[in-house]
Design an enzyme around this catalytic site. Structure first.
Site, PDB file in Angstrom:
ATOM      1  CG  ASP A  12      -0.194   0.168   2.346  1.00  0.00           C
ATOM      2  OD1 ASP A  12       0.672   0.397   2.513  1.00  0.00           O
ATOM      3  OD2 ASP A  12      -1.130   0.412   3.536  1.00  0.00           O
ATOM      4  CB  CYS A  27       1.012  -2.387   4.737  1.00  0.00           C
ATOM      5  SG  CYS A  27       0.739  -3.087   6.449  1.00  0.00           S
ATOM      6  CB  THR A  46       2.123  -2.061  11.073  1.00  0.00           C
ATOM      7  OG1 THR A  46       0.828  -2.432  10.571  1.00  0.00           O
ATOM      8  CG2 THR A  46       1.695  -0.707  11.704  1.00  0.00           C
ATOM      9  CG  HIS A 100      10.138 -24.502  12.391  1.00  0.00           C
ATOM     10  ND1 HIS A 100      10.230 -23.972  13.301  1.00  0.00           N
ATOM     11  CD2 HIS A 100      11.165 -25.109  11.750  1.00  0.00           C
ATOM     12  CE1 HIS A 100      11.406 -24.282  13.834  1.00  0.00           C
ATOM     13  NE2 HIS A 100      11.939 -24.840  12.749  1.00  0.00           N
ATOM     14  CG  HIS A 130       8.179 -28.264  11.111  1.00  0.00           C
ATOM     15  ND1 HIS A 130       7.659 -27.712  11.903  1.00  0.00           N
ATOM     16  CD2 HIS A 130       9.308 -28.545  11.129  1.00  0.00           C
ATOM     17  CE1 HIS A 130       8.633 -27.510  12.812  1.00  0.00           C
ATOM     18  NE2 HIS A 130       9.752 -27.994  12.281  1.00  0.00           N
TER      19      HIS A 130
END
Length: 142
Positions: A7, A64, A66, A97, A133
């Protein structure tokens, strides 16, 4: 092929990541945004995630401000395992993992130099393939 999107808050960092991809001759498709004008991150998250799920791209990178919103939006798409990483240990662990197929980062959280190291780690770490996993991933997907 790497699908990449952002963004407006992630635009400048996306340009740095694209520079890294080009320097390392890694093929990519840029799903936008293409400037710093305010826009809605779910649109770009969805487009990158669909490219990965449809196997048009091997992995994705989303950015973005954060990394939180864009990773939440990507994870709404069935088959996506987007991991928000702000350090190399997390980037390595999520590939080993979780077989994460999208890396999410926050441009307002980390600097570009560190982000490039995270991208490098994410792109160059293979899934371990360990049975434990694989079983956990199946539990996530069910």
């Amino acid at each position: 092929m790497i699908a990449i999107g952002c963004d407006h808050g992630g635009f400048a960092l996306k340009q740095e990541v694209i520079k890294y991809l080009e320097e390392h001759k890694i093929e990519y498709k840029d799903f936008g945004c293409y400037n710093e004008e305010p826009c809605d991150y779910p649109v770009f998250a969805k487009n990158v995630a669909e490219s990965v799920v449809n196997k048009e791209s091997d992995k994705g990178i989303l950015i973005c401000g954060t990394g939180i919103g864009i990773s939440i939006a990507a994870n709404k798409i069935k088959g996506i395992r987007a991991a928000l990483c702000h350090d190399c240990f997390s980037a390595e662990a999520t590939r080993l993992h979780n077989d994460a197929n999208i890396l999410a980062m926050g441009a307002r959280v980390i600097g570009s130099g560190h982000a490039i190291k995270i991208v490098d780690t994410f792109l160059n770490t293979d899934f371990s393939g360990d049975e434990r996993h694989i079983n956990r991933i199946k539990l996530i997907e069910d």
